[in-house]
Design a protein around this motif. Sequence first.
Motif, mmCIF file in Angstrom:
data_model
loop_
_atom_site.group_PDB
_atom_site.id
_atom_site.type_symbol
_atom_site.label_atom_id
_atom_site.label_comp_id
_atom_site.label_asym_id
_atom_site.label_seq_id
_atom_site.Cartn_x
_atom_site.Cartn_y
_atom_site.Cartn_z
ATOM 1 N N PRO A 170 -11.262 -16.412 8.586
ATOM 2 C CA PRO A 170 -11.233 -15.736 7.344
ATOM 3 C C PRO A 170 -11.418 -16.737 6.200
ATOM 4 O O PRO A 170 -11.727 -17.976 6.556
ATOM 5 C CB PRO A 170 -9.469 -15.345 7.381
ATOM 6 C CG PRO A 170 -9.168 -15.500 8.617
ATOM 7 C CD PRO A 170 -9.899 -16.638 9.371
ATOM 8 N N MET B 185 -8.478 4.168 -0.481
ATOM 9 C CA MET B 185 -9.345 4.213 0.668
ATOM 10 C C MET B 185 -10.915 4.340 0.201
ATOM 11 O O MET B 185 -11.855 3.549 0.573
ATOM 12 C CB MET B 185 -8.831 5.104 1.837
ATOM 13 C CG MET B 185 -9.754 4.951 3.086
ATOM 14 S SD MET B 185 -10.025 3.592 3.864
ATOM 15 C CE MET B 185 -8.955 3.385 5.210
ATOM 16 N N ILE C 148 -18.254 -7.165 6.909
ATOM 17 C CA ILE C 148 -17.197 -6.836 5.732
ATOM 18 C C ILE C 148 -15.701 -7.180 6.249
ATOM 19 O O ILE C 148 -15.214 -6.702 7.369
ATOM 20 C CB ILE C 148 -17.346 -5.541 5.318
ATOM 21 C CG1 ILE C 148 -18.607 -5.004 4.800
ATOM 22 C CG2 ILE C 148 -16.136 -5.150 4.005
ATOM 23 C CD1 ILE C 148 -18.914 -5.515 3.468
ATOM 24 N N ASN C 149 -15.140 -7.835 5.418
ATOM 25 C CA ASN C 149 -13.701 -8.383 5.748
ATOM 26 C C ASN C 149 -12.799 -7.477 4.668
ATOM 27 O O ASN C 149 -13.135 -7.704 3.434
ATOM 28 C CB ASN C 149 -13.280 -9.756 5.480
ATOM 29 C CG ASN C 149 -13.728 -10.378 6.981
ATOM 30 O OD1 ASN C 149 -13.671 -11.837 6.880
ATOM 31 N ND2 ASN C 149 -14.615 -9.740 7.755
ATOM 32 N N VAL C 150 -11.730 -6.773 5.026
ATOM 33 C CA VAL C 150 -11.079 -6.117 4.142
ATOM 34 C C VAL C 150 -9.670 -6.566 4.514
ATOM 35 O O VAL C 150 -9.147 -6.736 5.490
ATOM 36 C CB VAL C 150 -11.102 -4.477 4.416
ATOM 37 C CG1 VAL C 150 -9.996 -3.747 3.396
ATOM 38 C CG2 VAL C 150 -12.301 -3.963 4.272
ATOM 39 N N GLY C 151 -8.755 -6.758 3.223
ATOM 40 C CA GLY C 151 -7.477 -7.428 3.371
ATOM 41 C C GLY C 151 -6.385 -7.230 2.221
ATOM 42 O O GLY C 151 -7.317 -7.198 1.237
ATOM 43 N N ALA C 152 -5.313 -6.831 2.695
ATOM 44 C CA ALA C 152 -4.374 -6.879 1.529
ATOM 45 C C ALA C 152 -3.212 -7.405 1.880
ATOM 46 O O ALA C 152 -2.615 -7.106 3.022
ATOM 47 C CB ALA C 152 -3.860 -5.219 1.213
ATOM 48 N N LEU C 153 -2.975 -8.719 1.379
ATOM 49 C CA LEU C 153 -2.150 -9.797 1.818
ATOM 50 C C LEU C 153 -1.213 -9.905 0.863
ATOM 51 O O LEU C 153 0.036 -9.275 1.077
ATOM 52 C CB LEU C 153 -2.771 -11.087 2.008
ATOM 53 C CG LEU C 153 -3.936 -11.077 3.007
ATOM 54 C CD1 LEU C 153 -4.729 -12.489 3.215
ATOM 55 C CD2 LEU C 153 -3.800 -10.569 4.491
ATOM 56 N N GLY C 154 -1.125 -10.523 -0.244
ATOM 57 C CA GLY C 154 -0.158 -10.448 -1.100
ATOM 58 C C GLY C 154 0.975 -11.505 -0.930
ATOM 59 O O GLY C 154 2.157 -11.335 -1.487
ATOM 60 N N ASN C 155 0.741 -12.315 -0.203
ATOM 61 C CA ASN C 155 1.841 -13.261 0.083
ATOM 62 C C ASN C 155 1.901 -14.383 -1.107
ATOM 63 O O ASN C 155 3.003 -14.825 -1.212
ATOM 64 C CB ASN C 155 1.493 -14.262 1.295
ATOM 65 C CG ASN C 155 1.276 -13.415 2.473
ATOM 66 O OD1 ASN C 155 1.611 -12.103 2.562
ATOM 67 N ND2 ASN C 155 0.787 -13.969 3.390
ATOM 68 N N VAL D 213 0.827 -1.096 0.072
ATOM 69 C CA VAL D 213 -0.181 0.056 -0.070
ATOM 70 C C VAL D 213 0.970 1.157 -0.234
ATOM 71 O O VAL D 213 0.685 2.223 -0.527
ATOM 72 C CB VAL D 213 -0.809 -0.062 1.188
ATOM 73 C CG1 VAL D 213 -1.626 1.328 1.465
ATOM 74 C CG2 VAL D 213 -1.893 -1.080 1.186
ATOM 75 N N TRP E 222 -9.683 -17.210 3.180
ATOM 76 C CA TRP E 222 -8.607 -17.711 2.414
ATOM 77 C C TRP E 222 -8.153 -19.060 2.778
ATOM 78 O O TRP E 222 -8.054 -19.217 3.989
ATOM 79 C CB TRP E 222 -7.272 -16.572 2.673
ATOM 80 C CG TRP E 222 -7.682 -15.225 2.304
ATOM 81 C CD1 TRP E 222 -7.724 -14.710 1.033
ATOM 82 C CD2 TRP E 222 -7.989 -14.061 3.128
ATOM 83 N NE1 TRP E 222 -8.299 -13.274 1.041
ATOM 84 C CE2 TRP E 222 -8.110 -12.811 2.422
ATOM 85 C CE3 TRP E 222 -7.960 -13.815 4.350
ATOM 86 C CZ2 TRP E 222 -8.658 -11.740 2.799
ATOM 87 C CZ3 TRP E 222 -8.334 -12.798 5.089
ATOM 88 C CH2 TRP E 222 -8.507 -11.524 4.244
#
Lengths: 138, 138
Positions: free
Chosen positions: B108, B59, B79-86, B47, B110
């Motif tokens: 979660p 945002m 609501i679930n918000v996530g920035a993971l990117g693994n 981000v 995922w």
Amino acid sequence: MTFKLDPRLEADTREVIDIDLSTVRLMNDQRFPWLILVPRFADLVEVTDLSHSDRYRLMDNVACCCSVLQSVFPDTHKINVGALGNMVSQLHVHVIARRTTDAAWPNPVWGVGKSEPYEANALGVVQGRLRAAFSEEQ
Amino acid sequence: MTFKLDPRLEADTREVIDIDLSTVRLMNDQRFPWLILVPRFADLVEVTDLSHSDRYRLMDNVACCCSVLQSVFPDTHKINVGALGNMVSQLHVHVIARRTTDAAWPNPVWGVGKSEPYEANALGVVQGRLRAAFSEEQ
């Protein structure tokens, strides 16, 4: 209503610092460098419960936590950011420094294995390094 | 460099709409109303790779997706918000409408079970309802 940290978040985490909108806490799990930001307003659940300008401040607070983690933990491979709230509804944002060698990689950290609390000395060292890095960021 | 959607994200999702900074795609898994936002810039991972002003736009885009999901899926509990990117490093943000009866609640989403692709008709209906809701939001 006054802001009060949810008792479950309080039990799972340790104090770090207050920045702008948010209380920043360290998850008491030495497996992962893991911060939690809690905006200090009562009765927030979703990000959209914040005003427009406070959403931007939260974004700034999240970015600040990302920079602090990358500076204190230079072996960070990826930052994970998440606002879930399925278990604890009080709005809180996870910012987690991930390493390719950590206990959950490449999966998310939530619900993986059993948390490993810091020993008192190690906790103090990490808290100190985080606070110093936040002071430099702000 | 020009923006190009990561082929793994492309394979797992279906088109919805472009809003402001982001391409919005629907995860092709009918178990969860699950959007993915991908800012249309090349070479973004964290981000914090976005400029300050673009972080605010992201945002706003996330908040827009939250409102759209709550409007199209009124049985949304959280609501679930996530920035993971693994797995896929290209910066992307998950915005997921969770129900207390869904296949992963309260965990979660995922990595839970096996995804269930939409049938063509059902996919078209959901895409249409999402696009109409985005048009109203913007």
